[in-house]
Scaffold this active site. Sequence first.
Site, PDB file in Angstrom:
ATOM      1  N   GLU A 155       0.975   3.777   1.880  1.00  0.00           N
ATOM      2  CA  GLU A 155       1.469   4.153   3.210  1.00  0.00           C
ATOM      3  C   GLU A 155       2.650   3.285   3.638  1.00  0.00           C
ATOM      4  O   GLU A 155       3.629   3.791   4.184  1.00  0.00           O
ATOM      5  CB  GLU A 155       0.365   4.012   4.273  1.00  0.00           C
ATOM      6  CG  GLU A 155      -0.848   4.877   4.032  1.00  0.00           C
ATOM      7  CD  GLU A 155      -1.975   4.155   3.307  1.00  0.00           C
ATOM      8  OE1 GLU A 155      -3.139   4.381   3.660  1.00  0.00           O
ATOM      9  OE2 GLU A 155      -1.688   3.366   2.379  1.00  0.00           O
ATOM     10  N   CYS A 215      -2.217  -0.430   7.610  1.00  0.00           N
ATOM     11  CA  CYS A 215      -1.441   0.789   7.469  1.00  0.00           C
ATOM     12  C   CYS A 215      -1.509   1.641   8.736  1.00  0.00           C
ATOM     13  O   CYS A 215      -0.505   2.239   9.139  1.00  0.00           O
ATOM     14  CB  CYS A 215      -1.918   1.579   6.257  1.00  0.00           C
ATOM     15  SG  CYS A 215      -1.554   0.741   4.696  1.00  0.00           S
ATOM     16  N   HIS A 242       0.857  -1.180   0.000  1.00  0.00           N
ATOM     17  CA  HIS A 242       0.000   0.000   0.000  1.00  0.00           C
ATOM     18  C   HIS A 242       0.898   1.237   0.000  1.00  0.00           C
ATOM     19  O   HIS A 242       2.039   1.189   0.471  1.00  0.00           O
ATOM     20  CB  HIS A 242      -0.876   0.021   1.244  1.00  0.00           C
ATOM     21  CG  HIS A 242      -1.942  -1.023   1.261  1.00  0.00           C
ATOM     22  ND1 HIS A 242      -3.006  -0.975   2.129  1.00  0.00           N
ATOM     23  CD2 HIS A 242      -2.109  -2.152   0.531  1.00  0.00           C
ATOM     24  CE1 HIS A 242      -3.784  -2.014   1.941  1.00  0.00           C
ATOM     25  NE2 HIS A 242      -3.251  -2.751   0.977  1.00  0.00           N
ATOM     26  N   CYS A 288      -6.054   1.847   5.960  1.00  0.00           N
ATOM     27  CA  CYS A 288      -6.663   0.590   6.390  1.00  0.00           C
ATOM     28  C   CYS A 288      -6.064   0.193   7.746  1.00  0.00           C
ATOM     29  O   CYS A 288      -5.089   0.811   8.192  1.00  0.00           O
ATOM     30  CB  CYS A 288      -6.419  -0.502   5.344  1.00  0.00           C
ATOM     31  SG  CYS A 288      -4.710  -1.100   5.299  1.00  0.00           S
TER      32      CYS A 288
END
Length: 154
Positions: free
Chosen positions: A56, A87, A54, A84
């Site tokens: 992040e 993260c 992701h 999420c």
Amino acid sequence: MVGFRTHMERALEQARAAGLRGEVPVGAVVVAPNGRVVAAAGNRTRELCDPTAHAEILVLRAACAAAGSERLSGHDLYVTLEPCPMCAAAISFARIARVYYGADDPKSGGVAHGARVFAHPQCHHAPEVYDGIGATEASRLLRDFFAERRDGQA
């Protein structure tokens, strides 16, 4: 307020680039206490065949490598979508000072929705959170991306 727009715009650039690569258009940047962007990334889960890639996570890895530390105390994270739970946990572990995010994620979010990671007593560090920064553009990027896929154009 100028800094917010400047740094979120950089995150939005990363999101647009991710979308052009066929990734879900999410982008993130980490900003040092002096206001300098130290890392920028967009989603790369498909490209890297890695469900943890992701925006992040990638930007935290790059910023930690640049800092030579697993902690980013005093740093800010700008991300186009509510992080999420995975993260959010990584943001906590990295000791990010402030998180600025654009679009809410009622389905998979982990900050204001769902798991609400930073609100748990087990959370070792909870950053300050500011939502809605660049939300209109971030939401549009996501909406258009998924509409194209539903319509069979991509």
